[in-house]
Scaffold this motif. Structure first.
Motif, PDB file in Angstrom:
ATOM      1  N   SER A 158     -52.159 -11.483  40.944  1.00 44.85           N
ATOM      2  CA  SER A 158     -53.326 -11.746  41.782  1.00 44.85           C
ATOM      3  C   SER A 158     -53.056 -11.228  43.195  1.00 44.85           C
ATOM      4  CB  SER A 158     -53.624 -13.239  41.837  1.00 44.85           C
ATOM      5  OG  SER A 158     -52.645 -13.916  42.612  1.00 44.85           O
ATOM      6  N   PRO A 159     -54.104 -10.788  43.903  1.00 43.23           N
ATOM      7  CA  PRO A 159     -53.924 -10.363  45.296  1.00 43.23           C
ATOM      8  C   PRO A 159     -53.349 -11.472  46.171  1.00 43.23           C
ATOM      9  CG  PRO A 159     -56.052  -9.640  44.472  1.00 43.23           C
ATOM     10  CD  PRO A 159     -55.478 -10.549  43.425  1.00 43.23           C
ATOM     11  N   GLU A 160     -53.654 -12.721  45.839  1.00 40.42           N
ATOM     12  CA  GLU A 160     -53.167 -13.848  46.635  1.00 40.42           C
ATOM     13  C   GLU A 160     -51.646 -13.968  46.565  1.00 40.42           C
ATOM     14  OE1 GLU A 160     -57.321 -14.070  46.070  1.00 40.42           O
ATOM     15  OE2 GLU A 160     -55.770 -13.988  44.516  1.00 40.42           O
ATOM     16  N   VAL A 161     -51.084 -13.777  45.369  1.00 37.04           N
ATOM     17  CA  VAL A 161     -49.633 -13.851  45.206  1.00 37.04           C
ATOM     18  C   VAL A 161     -48.952 -12.727  45.990  1.00 37.04           C
ATOM     19  CG1 VAL A 161     -47.739 -13.572  43.553  1.00 37.04           C
ATOM     20  CG2 VAL A 161     -49.675 -15.057  42.996  1.00 37.04           C
ATOM     21  N   VAL A 162     -49.500 -11.529  45.874  1.00 39.34           N
ATOM     22  CA  VAL A 162     -48.920 -10.375  46.555  1.00 39.34           C
ATOM     23  C   VAL A 162     -49.068 -10.512  48.071  1.00 39.34           C
ATOM     24  CG1 VAL A 162     -49.021  -7.868  46.822  1.00 39.34           C
ATOM     25  CG2 VAL A 162     -49.342  -8.897  44.560  1.00 39.34           C
ATOM     26  N   ALA A 163     -50.220 -10.977  48.504  1.00 34.67           N
ATOM     27  CA  ALA A 163     -50.445 -11.168  49.944  1.00 34.67           C
ATOM     28  C   ALA A 163     -49.481 -12.201  50.514  1.00 34.67           C
ATOM     29  CB  ALA A 163     -51.885 -11.609  50.199  1.00 34.67           C
ATOM     30  N   GLY A 164     -49.183 -13.234  49.734  1.00 35.24           N
ATOM     31  CA  GLY A 164     -48.227 -14.239  50.181  1.00 35.24           C
ATOM     32  C   GLY A 164     -46.861 -13.636  50.446  1.00 35.24           C
ATOM     33  N   ALA A 165     -46.438 -12.736  49.550  1.00 35.34           N
ATOM     34  CA  ALA A 165     -45.144 -12.068  49.723  1.00 35.34           C
ATOM     35  C   ALA A 165     -45.152 -11.156  50.948  1.00 35.34           C
ATOM     36  CB  ALA A 165     -44.803 -11.266  48.470  1.00 35.34           C
ATOM     37  N   LEU A 166     -46.263 -10.454  51.166  1.00 34.19           N
ATOM     38  CA  LEU A 166     -46.372  -9.545  52.311  1.00 34.19           C
ATOM     39  C   LEU A 166     -46.328 -10.305  53.632  1.00 34.19           C
ATOM     40  CD1 LEU A 166     -46.989  -6.891  53.774  1.00 34.19           C
ATOM     41  CD2 LEU A 166     -49.411  -7.214  53.194  1.00 34.19           C
ATOM     42  N   VAL A 167     -47.124 -11.344  53.735  1.00 32.16           N
ATOM     43  CA  VAL A 167     -47.194 -12.099  54.988  1.00 32.16           C
ATOM     44  C   VAL A 167     -45.868 -12.793  55.278  1.00 32.16           C
ATOM     45  CG1 VAL A 167     -48.338 -14.012  56.172  1.00 32.16           C
ATOM     46  CG2 VAL A 167     -49.693 -12.353  54.871  1.00 32.16           C
ATOM     47  N   LYS A 168     -45.262 -13.375  54.271  1.00 33.91           N
ATOM     48  CA  LYS A 168     -43.952 -14.009  54.453  1.00 33.91           C
ATOM     49  C   LYS A 168     -42.923 -12.990  54.929  1.00 33.91           C
ATOM     50  CE  LYS A 168     -40.419 -16.699  52.009  1.00 33.91           C
ATOM     51  NZ  LYS A 168     -40.030 -17.309  50.703  1.00 33.91           N
ATOM     52  N   LEU A 169     -42.982 -11.789  54.385  1.00 30.91           N
ATOM     53  CA  LEU A 169     -42.047 -10.734  54.753  1.00 30.91           C
ATOM     54  C   LEU A 169     -42.172 -10.381  56.228  1.00 30.91           C
ATOM     55  CD1 LEU A 169     -40.083  -8.309  54.061  1.00 30.91           C
ATOM     56  CD2 LEU A 169     -42.178  -6.991  53.589  1.00 30.91           C
ATOM     57  N   ILE A 170     -43.372 -10.101  56.679  1.00 28.55           N
ATOM     58  CA  ILE A 170     -43.505  -9.579  58.040  1.00 28.55           C
ATOM     59  C   ILE A 170     -43.394 -10.669  59.101  1.00 28.55           C
ATOM     60  CG2 ILE A 170     -44.822  -7.580  57.289  1.00 28.55           C
ATOM     61  CD1 ILE A 170     -47.315  -8.855  58.324  1.00 28.55           C
ATOM     62  N   LEU A 171     -43.606 -11.929  58.707  1.00 25.47           N
ATOM     63  CA  LEU A 171     -43.442 -13.013  59.673  1.00 25.47           C
ATOM     64  C   LEU A 171     -41.988 -13.454  59.808  1.00 25.47           C
ATOM     65  CD1 LEU A 171     -46.508 -15.338  58.997  1.00 25.47           C
ATOM     66  CD2 LEU A 171     -46.228 -13.610  60.785  1.00 25.47           C
ATOM     67  N   ALA A 172     -41.140 -13.024  58.878  1.00 28.74           N
ATOM     68  CA  ALA A 172     -39.738 -13.456  58.898  1.00 28.74           C
ATOM     69  C   ALA A 172     -38.943 -12.839  60.043  1.00 28.74           C
ATOM     70  CB  ALA A 172     -39.070 -13.114  57.566  1.00 28.74           C
ATOM     71  N   ASP A 173     -39.452 -11.769  60.624  1.00 31.55           N
ATOM     72  CA  ASP A 173     -38.831 -11.114  61.774  1.00 31.55           C
ATOM     73  C   ASP A 173     -37.423 -10.581  61.462  1.00 31.55           C
ATOM     74  OD1 ASP A 173     -39.094 -10.143  64.369  1.00 31.55           O
ATOM     75  OD2 ASP A 173     -38.024 -11.845  65.234  1.00 31.55           O
TER      76      ASP A 173
END
Length: 250
Positions: free
Chosen positions: A221-236
């Motif tokens: 689902s786009p939601e699962v993938v988006a969760g991984a993307l946002v978590k990635l870029i916010l991790a700094d």
């Protein structure tokens, strides 16, 4: 103030990523030809700042005009600016020799030219204002192998990868605090997949394989993938120029 600027927010990964950023309390700037009213309502319900800019990413002059306006707004008070170059097109799906010329041009402009123009503009403004920008260019596994019928899509995504790696190298050598990465989302249950499944075997030799992805429930689902993307870029902890793959993050 923290801003998340996302292209292709009308549906799919772009809409799902925007929803994730809303939950993080970000100021959302949506860029697409049509506005996602559900996204607008979600931002209002959450009390998040939200604005939408209509833009045809296939038109370079429009891209520069719209994103110059956005930059003028965000760099007045931005602490962090996240840019997700998500919008993309798969067409033309056809063998070389039978490609539609206008579709070739649209593919190159949306998939490649627009992300380069946007990245160039925002990195320039970040340098001028001593701000930090994180840019994520959405790419594809098609960038890494030839796929029958996808010559233009494979080529533009491969070029996005090389642009990302080169820009990342330059930022590192210049000691910049900004970051540029690419994100490969894998196969998702989106309208792009529906477009792929509606093609012909003459135009796309792997048609049955992609139809089976849907039938077998293999599409994320786009939601699962988006969760991984946002978590990635916010991790700094991003590595400049790196191509991150969703399969390594989930």
């Amino acid at each position: 103030m923290n801003y998340a600027i996302i292209t292709g927010t009308s549906k799919g990964l772009g809409a799902a990523a925007a929803q994730q950023f809303i939950s993080e309390g970000m100021q959302i700037i949506s860029v697409a030809r049509t506005e996602n009213n559900d996204l607008k309502q979600s931002a209002a319900d959450a009390g998040s700042g939200y604005s939408h800019y209509s833009c045809d990413l296939a038109a370079a002059e429009q891209v520069l005009s719209v994103f110059s306006q956005i930059a003028e707004t965000v760099f007045k008070d931005a602490e962090m600016v996240y840019v997700i170059n998500n919008a993309g097109v798969i067409e033309p799906i056809e063998v070389t020799g039978d490609l539609d010329v206008p579709l070739i041009q649209t593919n190159v402009h949306v998939n490649l030219t627009a992300p380069i123009l946007i990245s160039n503009l925002f990195l320039q403004r970040a340098k001028e204002t001593d701000s930090k920008v994180v840019i994520a260019n959405v790419t594809s596994g098609a960038a890494e192998r030839p796929i029958h019928g996808w010559s233009v899509y494979c080529s533009t995504k491969a070029a996005v990868n090389m642009f990302t790696m080169t820009a990342g190298l330059e930022l590192e050598q210049n000691g910049s605090k900004s970051r540029v990465i690419a994100f490969s989302p894998g196969i998702m249950d989106t309208d792009m997949q529906a477009t792929i499944r509606s093609s012909s075997e003459e135009a796309f030799a792997e048609l049955q394989t992609f139809r089976k992805f849907k039938e077998s429930g293999s599409l994320r689902s786009p939601e699962v993938v988006a969760g991984a993307l946002v978590k990635l870029i916010l991790a700094d902890t991003l590595e400049n120029g790196k191509i991150y793959k969703v399969n390594d993050l989930l």
